[in-house]
Design an enzyme around this catalytic site. Structure first.
Site, mmCIF file in Angstrom:
data_model
loop_
_atom_site.group_PDB
_atom_site.id
_atom_site.type_symbol
_atom_site.label_atom_id
_atom_site.label_comp_id
_atom_site.label_asym_id
_atom_site.label_seq_id
_atom_site.Cartn_x
_atom_site.Cartn_y
_atom_site.Cartn_z
ATOM 1 N N SER A 79 0.760 -1.248 -0.019
ATOM 2 C CA SER A 79 0.132 0.058 -0.150
ATOM 3 C C SER A 79 0.932 1.275 -0.016
ATOM 4 C CB SER A 79 -0.892 0.015 1.268
ATOM 5 O OG SER A 79 -0.197 0.027 2.207
ATOM 6 N N TYR A 104 8.066 8.416 16.706
ATOM 7 C CA TYR A 104 7.794 8.391 15.307
ATOM 8 C C TYR A 104 9.037 9.115 14.461
ATOM 9 C CZ TYR A 104 6.687 8.798 10.484
ATOM 10 O OH TYR A 104 6.529 8.861 8.895
ATOM 11 N N LYS A 156 12.581 7.807 12.771
ATOM 12 C CA LYS A 156 12.703 8.093 11.288
ATOM 13 C C LYS A 156 14.171 9.093 11.133
ATOM 14 C CE LYS A 156 9.702 6.436 9.332
ATOM 15 N NZ LYS A 156 10.033 5.408 8.236
#
Ligand SMILES: *[C@@H]1O[C@H](CO)[C@@H](O)[C@H](O)[C@H]1NC(C)=O
Ligand SMILES: *[C@@H]1O[C@H](CO)[C@@H](O)[C@H](O)[C@H]1NC(C)=O
Ligand SMILES: *[C@@H]1O[C@H](CO)[C@@H](O)[C@H](O)[C@H]1NC(C)=O
Ligand SMILES: *[C@@H]1O[C@H](CO)[C@@H](O)[C@H](O)[C@H]1NC(C)=O
Length: 326
Positions: free
Chosen positions: A47, A201, A205
């Site tokens: 996806s 998050y 990253k």
């Protein structure tokens, strides 16, 4: 009433202006490189950005292996890509990035059954989810960073044998908001750093970039290059596990104002295939261009420490470690 309507009107006009700006300013991958005879793995290739990337590689004739945890979604993606590209060499293999064992099983399958591996795109990621996985690692940290760290280690011999080959880490422009640094690295795997909105998050990253830069040093001369890319803020399914209001808000906002998945995937495709960057190793790319990395990720000591912590959390065996040959 009038003021409500005018607000709606202003928002719509702004959205149109942003969209036009994005359409005009997104740099496209622009590469006609053919991938016939090459094999590529894309984690999270069912996806969003990963799917667009898988479709692009399929169009170029590659054998594409979609790695994802949901069998039904994987099957559907494989079928859609085969129909769209007429390339029948598209398969999926199950991979749960929140499980070290699953990563090991996946890598074992690849190492035993695939004759070669030319491109590894570590793309899978989540943005929400607190708590620990059964491996005792923060869910976001493990899914977004540790799993790619481990997978890359376990597949490195295959990549070296197929050199010149490439590894791409899909990071995020929001990594600049990370609050991870040398002095708080002890809290790497705790919720202590999560107090700021989405910090777990952002930190994961930043780790993608730190990993790419440090790994590049360790791959010097091997014919394998690694780079990190960022997609811009794209309308993808990254928030699929988020609360419904957040998901709705994010998806509406991004599709109105920001990048579509197709626009967002351009840079990772560029870094994976384009000829003009074949020699670049340890770079950070956005908008299909080389970018400067943030100060934190330039500090060799920080990179080294993130690496050592990651080795520990990934439970790497001594013989699996990739030494710094300097
Ligand atoms: C992307 O790169 C193109 C070409 O270099 C440039 O014209 C454009 O302004 C850049 N877009 C963004 C959003 O930085
Ligand atoms: C990448 O660039 C090539 C060449 O311009 C183009 O054919 C292809 O559609 C691009 N890929 C995507 C996903 O836009
Ligand atoms: C590290 O980050 C913490 C929290 O964001 C901050 O308070 C501290 O000043 C930073 N330390 C360094 C050396 O940048
Ligand atoms: C990746 O980064 C390296 C630096 O380690 C750079 O030399 C190389 O050109 C980059 N390659 C790609 C495909 O971006």
């Amino acid at each position: 009433m009038v003021s409500f309507l005018s607000v709606v009107l202003v928002v719509l006009i702004l959205a149109v202006v942003f969209k036009i700006f994005i359409k005009l300013s997104v740099k496209r991958n622009g590469s006609y490189v053919c991938l016939i005879g090459k094999t590529a793995i894309i984690t999270g290739g069912n996806s969003g950005l990963g799917y667009i990337t898988a479709m692009d590689f399929a169009q170029r004739g590659a054998r594409v292996i979609i790695a994802c945890r949901n069998k039904d979604k994987a099957e559907e993606a494989v079928q859609k890509i085969i129909v769209a590209t007429n390339n029948k060499n598209i398969v999926y293999k199950l991979l749960d990035c929140a499980s070290l064992e699953s990563v090991r099983n996946f890598a074992k399958d690849i190492n035993e059954n695939e004759p070669r591996l030319d491109i590894l795109v570590n793309n899978a990621g989540i943005s929400t989810g607190m708590g620990l996985t059964p491996d005792g690692i923060q869910t976001i940290l493990q899914t977004n960073h540790i799993s790619g760290f481990l997978l890359t280690h376990l597949l490195i011999d295959k990549l070296k044998k197929s050199a010149p080959s490439r590894i791409v880490m899909v990071s995020s422009p929001t990594s600049r908001f990370a609050n991870l640094n040398l002095s708080n690295l002890k809290e790497f795997n705790t919720e202590a750093l999560a107090k700021r909105f989405y910090a777990l998050y952002y930190n994961s990253k930043l780790c993608n970039i730190a990993f790419a830069i440090e790994m590049a040093k360790r791959l010097e001369g091997s014919g394998v290059t690694i780079n990190a890319t960022h997609p811009g803020v794209a309308a993808t399914e990254i928030v699929k596990d988020a609360k419904p209001w957040l998901k709705f808000g994010f998806n509406t906002f991004t599709s109105l104002f920001l990048y579509t998945a197709e626009e967002g995937a351009q840079t990772q495709i560029y870094a994976s295939v384009a000829n003009e960057v074949a020699h670049i190793n340890g770079g950070f790319f956005g908008n299909c261009s080389r970018m400067d990395v943030y100060q934190t990720a330039k500090d060799p000591q920080f990179l080294r420490k993130v690496w050592e912590k990651s080795e520990e959390l990934a439970k790497l065996k001594e013989e699996e470690k990739i030494p710094l040959l300097l």
